[in-house]
Design an enzyme around this catalytic site. Structure first.
Site, PDB file in Angstrom:
ATOM      1  N   ARG A 103      11.794  -6.362   4.678  1.00 30.62           N
ATOM      2  CA  ARG A 103      11.757  -4.915   4.919  1.00 30.62           C
ATOM      3  C   ARG A 103      12.376  -4.597   6.272  1.00 30.62           C
ATOM      4  O   ARG A 103      13.060  -3.591   6.433  1.00 30.62           O
ATOM      5  CB  ARG A 103      10.307  -4.413   4.841  1.00 30.62           C
ATOM      6  N   LYS A 161       0.834  -1.223   0.000  1.00 32.69           N
ATOM      7  CA  LYS A 161       0.000   0.000   0.000  1.00 32.69           C
ATOM      8  C   LYS A 161       0.855   1.254   0.000  1.00 32.69           C
ATOM      9  O   LYS A 161       0.630   2.175  -0.765  1.00 32.69           O
ATOM     10  CB  LYS A 161      -0.879   0.085   1.271  1.00 32.69           C
ATOM     11  N   ARG A 200      12.158  -0.786  11.454  1.00 34.72           N
ATOM     12  CA  ARG A 200      10.888  -0.884  12.190  1.00 34.72           C
ATOM     13  C   ARG A 200      10.874  -2.131  13.052  1.00 34.72           C
ATOM     14  O   ARG A 200      11.050  -3.245  12.552  1.00 34.72           O
ATOM     15  CB  ARG A 200       9.712  -0.918  11.205  1.00 34.72           C
ATOM     16  N   ARG A 233      -9.137   1.187   9.265  1.00 32.41           N
ATOM     17  CA  ARG A 233      -8.724  -0.185   9.561  1.00 32.41           C
ATOM     18  C   ARG A 233      -9.741  -0.931  10.414  1.00 32.41           C
ATOM     19  O   ARG A 233      -9.533  -2.100  10.713  1.00 32.41           O
ATOM     20  CB  ARG A 233      -7.397  -0.153  10.324  1.00 32.41           C
ATOM     21  N   ARG A 255       0.035  -8.888  13.407  1.00 34.29           N
ATOM     22  CA  ARG A 255      -0.508  -7.791  12.587  1.00 34.29           C
ATOM     23  C   ARG A 255      -1.414  -8.351  11.483  1.00 34.29           C
ATOM     24  O   ARG A 255      -2.461  -7.779  11.175  1.00 34.29           O
ATOM     25  CB  ARG A 255       0.636  -6.981  11.971  1.00 34.29           C
TER      26      ARG A 255
HETATM   27  P1  AMP Z   1       1.420   0.712   8.911  1.00 38.55           P
HETATM   28  O1  AMP Z   1       2.542   1.666   8.731  1.00 38.55           O
HETATM   29  O2  AMP Z   1       0.204   1.079   8.116  1.00 38.55           O
HETATM   30  O3  AMP Z   1       1.843  -0.722   8.694  1.00 38.55           O
HETATM   31  O4  AMP Z   1       0.960   0.812  10.442  1.00 38.55           O
HETATM   32  C1  AMP Z   1       1.855   0.465  11.480  1.00 38.55           C
HETATM   33  C2  AMP Z   1       1.099   0.407  12.777  1.00 38.55           C
HETATM   34  O5  AMP Z   1       0.532   1.695  13.082  1.00 38.55           O
HETATM   35  C3  AMP Z   1      -0.075  -0.570  12.820  1.00 38.55           C
HETATM   36  O6  AMP Z   1       0.330  -1.899  13.116  1.00 38.55           O
HETATM   37  C4  AMP Z   1      -0.904   0.034  13.958  1.00 38.55           C
HETATM   38  O7  AMP Z   1      -0.358  -0.261  15.214  1.00 38.55           O
HETATM   39  C5  AMP Z   1      -0.722   1.546  13.724  1.00 38.55           C
HETATM   40  N1  AMP Z   1      -1.769   2.067  12.827  1.00 38.55           N
HETATM   41  C6  AMP Z   1      -1.594   2.627  11.597  1.00 38.55           C
HETATM   42  N2  AMP Z   1      -2.752   2.984  11.054  1.00 38.55           N
HETATM   43  C7  AMP Z   1      -3.710   2.660  11.963  1.00 38.55           C
HETATM   44  C8  AMP Z   1      -5.128   2.768  11.988  1.00 38.55           C
HETATM   45  N3  AMP Z   1      -5.817   3.271  10.961  1.00 38.55           N
HETATM   46  N4  AMP Z   1      -5.777   2.327  13.097  1.00 38.55           N
HETATM   47  C9  AMP Z   1      -5.119   1.833  14.148  1.00 38.55           C
HETATM   48  N5  AMP Z   1      -3.779   1.676  14.185  1.00 38.55           N
HETATM   49  C10 AMP Z   1      -3.068   2.087  13.105  1.00 38.55           C
END
Ligand code: AMP
Length: 199
Positions: A128, A14, A134, A89, A146
């Protein structure tokens, strides 16, 4: 105005695709994950709260995330469109998002869902993790958590969007080459633009 939601499990690409399409179309890319990570780096109150959830691969509570998104939209009023990456989400987030967008009179144009198998997701995230720094990409248990959270709380949004915006929900094979995926997405966007001019 073009408002795209990029949807898919962690590791589905994404962020990569959102960046490419946002740059090609001059749209503002909003990644809730990136905003949380920025806050963690800057040790803000929000960052400290979010970190506790993120390091375990859990979702940050809805209200915190919805407020963050709403503030971000208020800060970029002049943009000609947005790509939402990693938001919504949960069903609560999707419903609040609809209300917010309707108040702002900025409907969702397309929801683009990237489909990738679980084995490929785990492989990509571990790879990654070797370069991203990360913490949540470096531990297979957190990664699997996740993906489980996605399957339990996020994947239901496919039905939500199929029921609400129907033909504007697009499923794309996310296992192809990055450039080919960008071309596939761009084609759907072009068709959307052509069809909306016909209306
Ligand atoms: P991402 O960078 O999209 O993989 O997000 C990394 C982490 O950020 C996720 O595993 C969640 O802990 C948090 N996170 C990001 N976006 C959301 C969201 N819309 N709702 C809740 N937690 C989020």
């Amino acid at each position: 105005m073009m408002n795209l939601v990029f949807f898919g499990p962690p590791g589905s690409g994404k962020g990569t695709q959102a960046e490419i399409i946002a740059s090609n179309m001059e749209l503002k890319h909003i990644s809730t994950g990136d905003i949380f990570r920025k806050n963690i780096k800057e040790k803000t109150e929000l960052g400290i709260m979010a970190q506790a959830y993120m390091k375990e691969g859990k979702l940050v509570p809805d209200q915190l995330t919805i407020n963050l998104l709403s503030n971000e939209l208020d800060m970029c009023r002049s943009s000609k469109g947005f790509i939402f990456d990693g938001f919504p989400r949960t069903l609560t987030q999707a419903e609040s998002f609809d209300k917010l967008l309707s108040v702002k009179n900025m409907p969702i144009s397309l929801v683009i869902s990237l489909e990738v198998s679980e084995n490929e997701l785990v492989y990509r995230l571990l790879e990654r993790g070797k370069v991203s720094g990360r913490v949540d990409d470096q531990d297979e248990n957190i990664i699997r958590n996740r993906i489980q959270v996605y399957n339990k709380e996020t994947s239901i949004l496919k039905d939500y969007y199929v029921n609400t915006i129907n033909e504007y929900f697009i499923s794309i094979n996310g296992e192809k080459n990055i450039d080919v995926i960008s071309e596939d997405i761009s084609l759907y966007i072009k068709n959307f633009i052509v069809n909306s001019h016909k209306l």
